[in-house]
Design a protein around this motif. Structure first.
Motif, PDB file in Angstrom:
ATOM      1  N   CYS A   1     -10.693   9.829   4.273  1.00 17.05           N
ATOM      2  CA  CYS A   1      -9.778   8.677   4.264  1.00 17.05           C
ATOM      3  C   CYS A   1      -9.544   8.181   2.842  1.00 17.05           C
ATOM      4  O   CYS A   1      -9.930   7.049   2.506  1.00 17.05           O
ATOM      5  N   PRO A   2      -8.942   8.987   2.006  1.00 18.68           N
ATOM      6  CA  PRO A   2      -8.716   8.543   0.626  1.00 18.68           C
ATOM      7  C   PRO A   2      -7.734   7.381   0.591  1.00 18.68           C
ATOM      8  O   PRO A   2      -6.893   7.229   1.481  1.00 18.68           O
ATOM      9  N   ARG A   3      -7.858   6.570  -0.438  1.00 15.19           N
ATOM     10  CA  ARG A   3      -6.951   5.432  -0.611  1.00 15.19           C
ATOM     11  C   ARG A   3      -5.960   5.767  -1.721  1.00 15.19           C
ATOM     12  O   ARG A   3      -6.345   6.160  -2.808  1.00 15.19           O
ATOM     13  N   LYS A   4      -4.686   5.615  -1.427  1.00  8.80           N
ATOM     14  CA  LYS A   4      -3.657   5.948  -2.392  1.00  8.80           C
ATOM     15  C   LYS A   4      -3.391   4.752  -3.282  1.00  8.80           C
ATOM     16  O   LYS A   4      -3.194   3.635  -2.805  1.00  8.80           O
ATOM     17  N   LEU A   5      -3.388   4.975  -4.585  1.00  8.63           N
ATOM     18  CA  LEU A   5      -3.203   3.900  -5.546  1.00  8.63           C
ATOM     19  C   LEU A   5      -1.735   3.826  -5.959  1.00  8.63           C
ATOM     20  O   LEU A   5      -1.151   4.802  -6.416  1.00  8.63           O
ATOM     21  N   HIS A   6      -1.136   2.655  -5.755  1.00  9.68           N
ATOM     22  CA  HIS A   6       0.249   2.428  -6.143  1.00  9.68           C
ATOM     23  C   HIS A   6       0.247   1.511  -7.371  1.00  9.68           C
ATOM     24  O   HIS A   6      -0.037   0.321  -7.252  1.00  9.68           O
ATOM     25  N   LEU A   7       0.544   2.066  -8.531  1.00  8.22           N
ATOM     26  CA  LEU A   7       0.528   1.276  -9.747  1.00  8.22           C
ATOM     27  C   LEU A   7       1.754   0.372  -9.822  1.00  8.22           C
ATOM     28  O   LEU A   7       2.852   0.757  -9.411  1.00  8.22           O
ATOM     29  N   HIS A   8       1.550  -0.823 -10.329  1.00  3.64           N
ATOM     30  CA  HIS A   8       2.656  -1.741 -10.513  1.00  3.64           C
ATOM     31  C   HIS A   8       3.610  -1.202 -11.579  1.00  3.64           C
ATOM     32  O   HIS A   8       3.202  -0.526 -12.522  1.00  3.64           O
ATOM     33  N   THR A   9       4.875  -1.536 -11.450  1.00  2.00           N
ATOM     34  CA  THR A   9       5.849  -1.147 -12.463  1.00  2.00           C
ATOM     35  C   THR A   9       5.521  -1.855 -13.779  1.00  2.00           C
ATOM     36  O   THR A   9       5.261  -3.055 -13.790  1.00  2.00           O
ATOM     37  N   GLN A  10       5.495  -1.098 -14.861  1.00  2.00           N
ATOM     38  CA  GLN A  10       5.170  -1.678 -16.164  1.00  2.00           C
ATOM     39  C   GLN A  10       6.225  -2.703 -16.555  1.00  2.00           C
ATOM     40  O   GLN A  10       7.427  -2.427 -16.516  1.00  2.00           O
ATOM     41  N   GLN A  11       5.779  -3.891 -16.924  1.00  2.00           N
ATOM     42  CA  GLN A  11       6.678  -4.967 -17.323  1.00  2.00           C
ATOM     43  C   GLN A  11       6.406  -5.348 -18.774  1.00  2.00           C
ATOM     44  O   GLN A  11       5.287  -5.198 -19.264  1.00  2.00           O
ATOM     45  N   PRO A  12       7.414  -5.867 -19.482  1.00  2.00           N
ATOM     46  CA  PRO A  12       7.169  -6.349 -20.849  1.00  2.00           C
ATOM     47  C   PRO A  12       6.133  -7.466 -20.831  1.00  2.00           C
ATOM     48  O   PRO A  12       6.090  -8.262 -19.893  1.00  2.00           O
ATOM     49  N   LEU A  13       5.289  -7.522 -21.850  1.00  2.00           N
ATOM     50  CA  LEU A  13       4.258  -8.547 -21.900  1.00  2.00           C
ATOM     51  C   LEU A  13       4.879  -9.915 -22.161  1.00  2.00           C
ATOM     52  O   LEU A  13       5.794 -10.053 -22.967  1.00  2.00           O
ATOM     53  N   SER A  14       4.352 -10.921 -21.471  1.00  2.00           N
ATOM     54  CA  SER A  14       4.767 -12.288 -21.735  1.00  2.00           C
ATOM     55  C   SER A  14       4.178 -12.728 -23.075  1.00  2.00           C
ATOM     56  O   SER A  14       3.328 -12.045 -23.656  1.00  2.00           O
ATOM     57  N   THR A  15       4.619 -13.867 -23.574  1.00  2.00           N
ATOM     58  CA  THR A  15       4.082 -14.375 -24.837  1.00  2.00           C
ATOM     59  C   THR A  15       2.575 -14.602 -24.729  1.00  2.00           C
ATOM     60  O   THR A  15       1.811 -14.245 -25.626  1.00  2.00           O
ATOM     61  N   MET A  16       2.127 -15.179 -23.605  1.00  2.00           N
ATOM     62  CA  MET A  16       0.700 -15.439 -23.429  1.00  2.00           C
ATOM     63  C   MET A  16      -0.085 -14.129 -23.372  1.00  2.00           C
ATOM     64  O   MET A  16      -1.146 -13.999 -23.976  1.00  2.00           O
ATOM     65  N   ALA A  17       0.458 -13.141 -22.653  1.00  2.00           N
ATOM     66  CA  ALA A  17      -0.236 -11.855 -22.556  1.00  2.00           C
ATOM     67  C   ALA A  17      -0.262 -11.135 -23.896  1.00  2.00           C
ATOM     68  O   ALA A  17      -1.225 -10.421 -24.206  1.00  2.00           O
ATOM     69  N   THR A  18       0.775 -11.313 -24.704  1.00  2.00           N
ATOM     70  CA  THR A  18       0.792 -10.712 -26.039  1.00  2.00           C
ATOM     71  C   THR A  18      -0.327 -11.276 -26.898  1.00  2.00           C
ATOM     72  O   THR A  18      -1.011 -10.543 -27.626  1.00  2.00           O
ATOM     73  N   VAL A  19      -0.534 -12.599 -26.812  1.00  2.00           N
ATOM     74  CA  VAL A  19      -1.639 -13.226 -27.525  1.00  2.00           C
ATOM     75  C   VAL A  19      -2.971 -12.690 -26.998  1.00  2.00           C
ATOM     76  O   VAL A  19      -3.884 -12.363 -27.765  1.00  2.00           O
ATOM     77  N   GLY A  20      -3.092 -12.607 -25.683  1.00  2.00           N
ATOM     78  CA  GLY A  20      -4.323 -12.091 -25.086  1.00  2.00           C
ATOM     79  C   GLY A  20      -4.616 -10.665 -25.509  1.00  2.00           C
ATOM     80  O   GLY A  20      -5.759 -10.306 -25.780  1.00  2.00           O
ATOM     81  N   LYS A  21      -3.579  -9.836 -25.591  1.00  2.00           N
ATOM     82  CA  LYS A  21      -3.768  -8.447 -26.026  1.00  2.00           C
ATOM     83  C   LYS A  21      -4.267  -8.406 -27.466  1.00  2.00           C
ATOM     84  O   LYS A  21      -5.169  -7.629 -27.803  1.00  2.00           O
TER      85      LYS A  21
END
Length: 211
Positions: free
Chosen positions: A48-68
């Motif tokens: 019973c393997p679980r299939k992984l569905h990756l989210h569509t890559q989105q541009p980073l928000s300003t907050m996420a850019t700082v976090g990165k």
């Protein structure tokens, strides 16, 4: 105190946002079969393997850019040499590099970590720590115990006696290898200020974020 609260509101939020925005996980969907039908096959394969569905890559928000930027910034460490990415290498599924089981950190790089470095790949899917019935198929939701737990011995667990050991309660979930943190906010400052890891100081980190 005000400066440290600024650090918390900036690092713990932007760092967590960056981890999610970097695409470290996806949505896993269980296959229809379940229960005994999902026990390991005779050859050890998973029926019973679980299939992984990756989210569509989105541009980073300003907050996420700082976090990165913070995730890759060695100036946040006590030595000025270690960043989050020093232990959690992006090209290795955000896991450790090298053959050693623990990382050498601290202010001078000679302090040995206490546990093996985990991957961050599925960090955002980890449920809160709990002790409950073991579920061999779905491990991404904290279990709910609907009946009181009574005393008495439980059968030993193995791949072939799931029916007799079904009442076994097991620890699961939580962040860090012992599950002691339930949220990314609680987890983020641990390695940052651990004297055996990044060995950062709140005042130094705050000053770095302010500039």
């Amino acid at each position: 105190m005000r400066s440290f609260k600024l650090f918390q509101s900036t690092f713990l939020v932007t760092g967590c946002a960056a981890l999610l925005a970097l695409g470290l996980g996806g949505t896993a969907r269980a296959q229809p079969a379940g229960g005994a039908a999902c026990n390991p096959a005779a050859d050890g394969s998973n029926p019973c393997p679980r299939k992984l569905h990756l989210h569509t890559q989105q541009p980073l928000s300003t907050m996420a850019t700082v976090g990165k930027a913070m995730f890759f910034d060695p100036a946040l460490s006590g030595s000025g040499k270690f960043s989050c990415a020093s232990c959690h290498v992006p090209s290795l599924h955000y896991g450790p590099a090298g053959k050693t089981s623990v990382f050498m950190g601290g202010v001078t790089g000679d302090r040995e970590g206490r546990r093996e470095i985990p991957s961050l790949t599925y960090l955002e899917r980890q449920p809160p720590f709990s002790i409950g019935p073991d579920d061999a198929v779905a491990d991404d939701v904290a279990p709910t115990i609907a009946v009181p737990v009574t005393g008495g011995a439980h059968a030993a667990k193995s791949a072939s006696n799931t029916a007799s050991s079904a009442a076994n309660l097991v620890p699961q979930g939580g962040l860090f290898l012992d599950g002691r943190a339930d949220t990314l906010h609680q987890q983020a400052s641990g390695p940052m200020f651990d004297p055996d890891e990044m060995a950062g100081l709140p005042e130094k980190v705050t000053a770095r974020l302010q500039t």
